[in-house]
Design a protein around this motif. Structure first.
Motif, PDB file in Angstrom:
ATOM      1  N   LYS A 101       0.870  -1.189   0.000  1.00 37.38           N
ATOM      2  CA  LYS A 101       0.000   0.000   0.000  1.00 37.38           C
ATOM      3  C   LYS A 101       0.896   1.225   0.000  1.00 37.38           C
ATOM      4  O   LYS A 101       1.787   1.337   0.834  1.00 37.38           O
ATOM      5  N   GLN A 135      -1.547   6.557   0.683  1.00 40.34           N
ATOM      6  CA  GLN A 135      -2.778   5.866   1.095  1.00 40.34           C
ATOM      7  C   GLN A 135      -2.739   5.561   2.582  1.00 40.34           C
ATOM      8  O   GLN A 135      -3.738   5.697   3.292  1.00 40.34           O
ATOM      9  N   SER A 169      -2.827  14.377   1.275  1.00 37.41           N
ATOM     10  CA  SER A 169      -3.315  13.169   1.953  1.00 37.41           C
ATOM     11  C   SER A 169      -3.261  13.326   3.475  1.00 37.41           C
ATOM     12  O   SER A 169      -3.680  12.436   4.206  1.00 37.41           O
TER      13      SER A 169
END
Length: 225
Positions: A65, A69, A101
């Protein structure tokens, strides 16, 4: 959050074991409490939720990942988490994606150990920390976004919340890129008072972190005031 009671809790995420161990060792020797490490994105999310660090030192290039994220998921669950990206990439797109993010800061791996330690300390209190040259890039991007007309709201936009004069003053200095310590010195108030004003302002404006606060201020031209 440790909030001054005991050492700052830090987690280190990097897929290179030697680098990860070296960073964790340097931070532990400098008095931080390294509560966990992880070598891939899935492991990072799982362990961070269990270990509850104050600061996540995060590489972007992770197996299983990607780092952005990981950041998005963890900050989404816990907006109080501070994320310092420690990356080999100084690419503008990577920096902006990390900030959007939820990362608080972005440091290149070419930084010295002393720079990293200082960055983790500053990140823990909410200061946005960037490798020189990258802070201007982030502010420039927010200026560009602020100048783009947003989608039509149909006149249903809620009334802007009322900030006190002091909250507005602190917000203006935050937008100019001053650290909490510099703001405290400029306004002759304590570091804790500055933090309280920022937290109150975040609550009133329904924002999650200082980066969003800077964008809000720039949208209203407060950084030029």
């Amino acid at each position: 959050m440790s909030d001054g009671q005991g050492p700052i809790r830090v987690m280190v995420v990097d897929d290179h074991p030697m680098w990860r161990d070296a960073v964790a060792r340097d931070l532990a020797e400098s008095g931080f409490d390294v509560v966990a490490t992880a070598g891939d994105g899935e492991q990072a999310v799982r362990r961070a939720q269990a270990a509850a660090p104050d600061v996540l030192v995060l590489d972007l290039n992770l197996p299983a990942k990607p780092g952005v994220q990981v950041c998005k998921e963890l900050v989404g669950v816990n907006p109080a988490l501070r994320v310092l990206v420690l990356s080999a990439s100084g690419e503008h797109a990577d920096v902006l994606e990390a900030v959007k993010s939820g990362a608080t800061g972005y440091l290149l791996k070419s930084a010295s150990t002393d720079e990293l330690i200082d960055a983790v300390r500053r990140t823990a209190v909410g200061d946005p920390v960037f490798t020189p040259g990258l802070a201007g890039l982030v502010l420039g991007e927010y200026r560009r976004l602020a100048s783009d007309p947003g989608p039509a709201t149909g006149g249903d936009e809620p009334k802007a919340p009322q900030l006190t004069d002091r909250e507005t003053e602190v917000l203006r200095l935050v937008a100019k890129g001053l650290s909490y310590k510099q703001i405290a010195e400029r306004l002759v108030i304590s570091h804790r008072t500055v933090q309280n004003h920022v937290q109150n302002t975040l609550g009133k404006l329904q924002l999650h972190n200082r980066v969003e606060l800077v964008r809000y201020a720039i949208e209203r031209g407060l950084d030029d005031a």
